[in-house]
Design a protein around this motif. Structure first.
Motif, PDB file in Angstrom:
ATOM      1  N   THR A  29       0.789  -0.940  -0.048  1.00 37.47           N
ATOM      2  CA  THR A  29       0.083  -0.052   0.104  1.00 37.47           C
ATOM      3  C   THR A  29       0.755   1.286   0.095  1.00 37.47           C
ATOM      4  OG1 THR A  29      -1.565   1.334   1.179  1.00 37.47           O
ATOM      5  CG2 THR A  29      -0.379  -0.342   2.622  1.00 37.47           C
ATOM      6  N   CYS A  30       0.484   2.393   0.579  1.00 36.47           N
ATOM      7  CA  CYS A  30       1.252   3.537   0.380  1.00 36.47           C
ATOM      8  C   CYS A  30       0.935   4.372   1.895  1.00 36.47           C
ATOM      9  CB  CYS A  30       0.834   4.176  -0.920  1.00 36.47           C
ATOM     10  SG  CYS A  30       0.924   6.073  -0.807  1.00 36.47           S
ATOM     11  N   PRO A  31       1.942   5.069   2.276  1.00 37.60           N
ATOM     12  CA  PRO A  31       1.818   5.750   3.555  1.00 37.60           C
ATOM     13  C   PRO A  31       0.823   7.102   3.148  1.00 37.60           C
ATOM     14  CG  PRO A  31       3.854   6.073   2.819  1.00 37.60           C
ATOM     15  CD  PRO A  31       3.181   5.074   1.974  1.00 37.60           C
ATOM     16  N   ASN A  32       0.617   7.360   2.103  1.00 37.47           N
ATOM     17  CA  ASN A  32      -0.043   8.657   1.645  1.00 37.47           C
ATOM     18  C   ASN A  32      -1.671   8.257   1.559  1.00 37.47           C
ATOM     19  OD1 ASN A  32       0.120  11.376   1.434  1.00 37.47           O
ATOM     20  ND2 ASN A  32       0.416  11.086  -0.838  1.00 37.47           N
ATOM     21  N   ARG A  33      -1.704   6.789   1.836  1.00 40.55           N
ATOM     22  CA  ARG A  33      -3.268   6.401   1.642  1.00 40.55           C
ATOM     23  C   ARG A  33      -3.703   5.701   3.000  1.00 40.55           C
ATOM     24  NH1 ARG A  33      -5.680   5.627  -2.768  1.00 40.55           N
ATOM     25  NH2 ARG A  33      -4.824   6.561  -4.802  1.00 40.55           N
ATOM     26  N   ASP A  34      -2.717   5.220   3.555  1.00 42.13           N
ATOM     27  CA  ASP A  34      -3.339   4.250   4.919  1.00 42.13           C
ATOM     28  C   ASP A  34      -3.273   5.287   6.092  1.00 42.13           C
ATOM     29  OD1 ASP A  34      -0.496   4.558   5.746  1.00 42.13           O
ATOM     30  OD2 ASP A  34      -0.211   2.415   5.557  1.00 42.13           O
ATOM     31  N   GLY A  35      -2.958   6.535   5.992  1.00 39.05           N
ATOM     32  CA  GLY A  35      -3.138   7.416   7.015  1.00 39.05           C
ATOM     33  C   GLY A  35      -1.872   7.552   8.017  1.00 39.05           C
ATOM     34  N   SER A  36      -0.852   6.995   7.667  1.00 36.82           N
ATOM     35  CA  SER A  36       0.675   7.071   8.299  1.00 36.82           C
ATOM     36  C   SER A  36       1.065   8.516   7.865  1.00 36.82           C
ATOM     37  CB  SER A  36       1.519   5.994   8.358  1.00 36.82           C
ATOM     38  OG  SER A  36       1.913   5.875   7.109  1.00 36.82           O
ATOM     39  N   LYS A  37       0.908   8.685   6.780  1.00 35.02           N
ATOM     40  CA  LYS A  37       1.379  10.339   6.155  1.00 35.02           C
ATOM     41  C   LYS A  37       0.007  11.038   5.860  1.00 35.02           C
ATOM     42  CE  LYS A  37       5.594  11.225   5.927  1.00 35.02           C
ATOM     43  NZ  LYS A  37       6.462  11.419   5.143  1.00 35.02           N
ATOM     44  N   ALA A  38      -0.863  10.429   4.917  1.00 32.67           N
ATOM     45  CA  ALA A  38      -1.922  11.242   4.945  1.00 32.67           C
ATOM     46  C   ALA A  38      -3.197  10.194   4.539  1.00 32.67           C
ATOM     47  CB  ALA A  38      -1.864  12.098   3.743  1.00 32.67           C
ATOM     48  N   ARG A  39      -4.477  10.606   4.272  1.00 31.44           N
ATOM     49  CA  ARG A  39      -5.385   9.534   3.730  1.00 31.44           C
ATOM     50  C   ARG A  39      -5.882  10.216   2.354  1.00 31.44           C
ATOM     51  NH1 ARG A  39      -6.716   5.553   6.485  1.00 31.44           N
ATOM     52  NH2 ARG A  39      -6.383   5.628   8.871  1.00 31.44           N
ATOM     53  N   GLY A  40      -6.294   9.485   1.300  1.00 32.06           N
ATOM     54  CA  GLY A  40      -6.752   9.640   0.128  1.00 32.06           C
ATOM     55  C   GLY A  40      -5.395   9.865  -1.156  1.00 32.06           C
ATOM     56  N   GLY A  41      -4.500   9.827  -0.569  1.00 27.87           N
ATOM     57  CA  GLY A  41      -3.400   9.963  -1.624  1.00 27.87           C
ATOM     58  C   GLY A  41      -3.039  11.141  -2.279  1.00 27.87           C
ATOM     59  N   CYS A  42      -2.249  11.140  -3.314  1.00 27.78           N
ATOM     60  CA  CYS A  42      -1.826  12.335  -4.079  1.00 27.78           C
ATOM     61  C   CYS A  42      -3.125  12.658  -4.722  1.00 27.78           C
ATOM     62  CB  CYS A  42      -0.591  12.067  -4.837  1.00 27.78           C
ATOM     63  SG  CYS A  42       0.599  11.334  -4.001  1.00 27.78           S
ATOM     64  N   THR A  43      -3.379  13.773  -5.216  1.00 24.56           N
ATOM     65  CA  THR A  43      -4.490  14.284  -5.789  1.00 24.56           C
ATOM     66  C   THR A  43      -4.876  13.795  -6.986  1.00 24.56           C
ATOM     67  OG1 THR A  43      -3.880  16.442  -6.400  1.00 24.56           O
ATOM     68  CG2 THR A  43      -5.088  16.300  -4.460  1.00 24.56           C
TER      69      THR A  43
END
Ligand code: SF4
Length: 309
Positions: A29-43
Motif C-alpha cells: 500500500t502507500c503511507p499517503n493512503r493508509d493514514g500514516s502520512k495522509a489519507r486519500g493519496g496524491c490528488t
C-alpha cells in the motif's frame, strides 16, 4: 544515433540485450493512503489506471510474471530477458522480512534478471537500501522514486506528503550504494507555469539520478485532481500534442547529456480519463514525433546544459 539518451539504447548497450519490464503488484500500500502520512493519496492518483491486466495482487508474483511473459512474448519477440517491475503503490513500504519474500520470489523466476523497485522517497531507509545493494551483487536492481515536482508548494498542493529535500536525500542514500536510480516527474501539475517546469531542469540536473521518466499530467476520473480541474482549469498548463513535444525538446536541451530518458510521455487507457485531447497515440509514435522535432530544430539533449551550469 538518437539525439537523446534513450533507455532502450542504454540497456542494450549495458546488458547486451533488450530487457522487458513486467509489472508486478505485490499487494503493497502507500503511507499517503493508509493514514500514516495522509489519507486519500496524491490528488492525481488512481493506481488502477497504470495496471496491465496480468498484474493483480490476487495472483502470486510468479503467476503475474508468467502471465506477463506470455503477454509480452506475442508483442516483443526479441526481449532477451525480463525485469520484475514492482510499480503500483510504494514497493518498499513493508518490513524487510516481507520485502525479502516478495523480491526473492521474483528473482527466483528463471527468466527474470532483476528488479525495478518503484517507491516514495520517504519509504526507504539504510537497512532496506543495504539489502537492495546486497541483491545487486548478483542481479540487476534499479530503484525508481516518484518525485513528481521539484517545488514544495506543488508537492503540498497535490498532497504528496513529502518534500523535495526528502527526495534529494533518498536519491543520495541510494546512489551512494551504487544502485542505478531513477525518478519520475509529472509535467503540467496545477500551479506550475511553463517557466517553472523549464527551470526545474536545473534542479533535476543536480539530482544524482541515472535515469528519468516524465509524464504529461492526465486527469484521471474520480480523482481529487478531476474536481480541481473542473473548478480551476486556469491553474493547469494544457499542452496540445505538438506543443508538448516542442516543450519537451526545450526541457531536453537543458538536461545533462548523460541522463537516461526512460520515457517522456504516455497515455493511460481511455476508460480512466475524462478526455483524450491527444487522441490515442502509441508510444512508438510519440518517440517518432520527438525525434522528428529534434531533427527539425537541429538540436539534442544537453545542448543548453553547459551554458546554463
Ligand atoms: S501516487 Fe504513489 S504515493 Fe501518491 S497516493 Fe498514489 S501510490 Fe501513494
Amino acid at each position: 544515433m538518437r539525439r537523446y539518451n534513450s533507455q532502450a539504447d542504454f540497456i542494450k548497450e549495458k546488458y547486451g540485450v533488450r530487457l522487458q519490464k513486467l509489472v508486478v503488484d505485490a499487494g503493497f500500500t502507500c503511507p499517503n493512503r493508509d493514514g500514516s502520512k495522509a489519507r486519500g493519496g496524491c490528488t492525481f492518483c488512481d493506481n488502477n489506471a497504470f495496471h496491465p491486466n496480468y498484474s493483480t495482487p490476487d495472483k502470486t508474483i510468479t503467476q503475474q510474471l508468467d502471465e506477463g511473459i506470455e503477454f509480452h512474448r506475442g508483442r516483443y519477440r526479441h526481449a532477451g530477458g525480463y525485469l520484475a517491475y514492482f510499480q503500483p503503490y510504494s514497493n518498499t513500504y513493508a518490513s524487510l522480512e516481507i520485502l525479502r519474500q516478495k523480491y526473492e520470489e521474483a528473482l527466483s523466476h528463471p527468466e527474470v534478471r532483476g528488479l525495478v523497485v518503484g517507491t516514495r522517497p520517504d519509504c526507504v531507509d539504510e537497512a532496506k537500501l543495504d539489502y537492495l545493494a546486497q541483491l545487486a551483487r548478483n542481479h540487476i536492481v534499479m530503484v525508481e522514486y516518484g518525485i513528481e515536482s521539484c517545488y514544495d508548494a506543488t508537492l503540498e498542493h497535490i498532497n504528496r506528503g513529502h518534500t523535495y529535500a526528502e527526495a534529494v536525500k533518498a536519491v543520495e542514500m541510494t546512489v551512494s550504494r551504487s544502485l542505478p536510480t531513477g525518478a519520475h516527474f509529472i509535467l503540467g501539475l496545477p500551479g506550475e507555469t511553463r517557466e517553472m517546469m523549464l527551470a526545474a531542469a536545473e534542479k533535476i540536473n543536480a539530482l544524482k539520478i541515472d535515469s528519468i521518466k516524465f509524464h504529461q499530467l492526465q486527469i484521471i476520473k474520480g480523482t481529487k485532481m478531476e474536481v480541481e480541474y473542473a473548478s480551476h482549469p486556469e491553474r493547469f498548463v494544457q499542452f496540445s500534442l505538438e506543443e508538448y513535444i516542442d516543450f519537451f525538446v526545450d526541457i531536453l536541451e537543458r538536461l545533462r547529456p548523460d541522463l537516461v530518458i526512460e520515457r517522456f510521455a504516455g497515455e493511460v487507457p481511455p476508460r480512466f480519463v475524462n478526455s483524450t485531447p491527444w487522441g490515442l497515440v502509441r508510444n512508438v509514435e510519440l518517440i517518432r514525433m520527438l525525434e522528428k522535432r529534434l531533427e527539425e530544430r537541429e538540436t539534442c539533449q544537453g545542448r543548453l546544459y553547459n551554458r546554463e551550469n
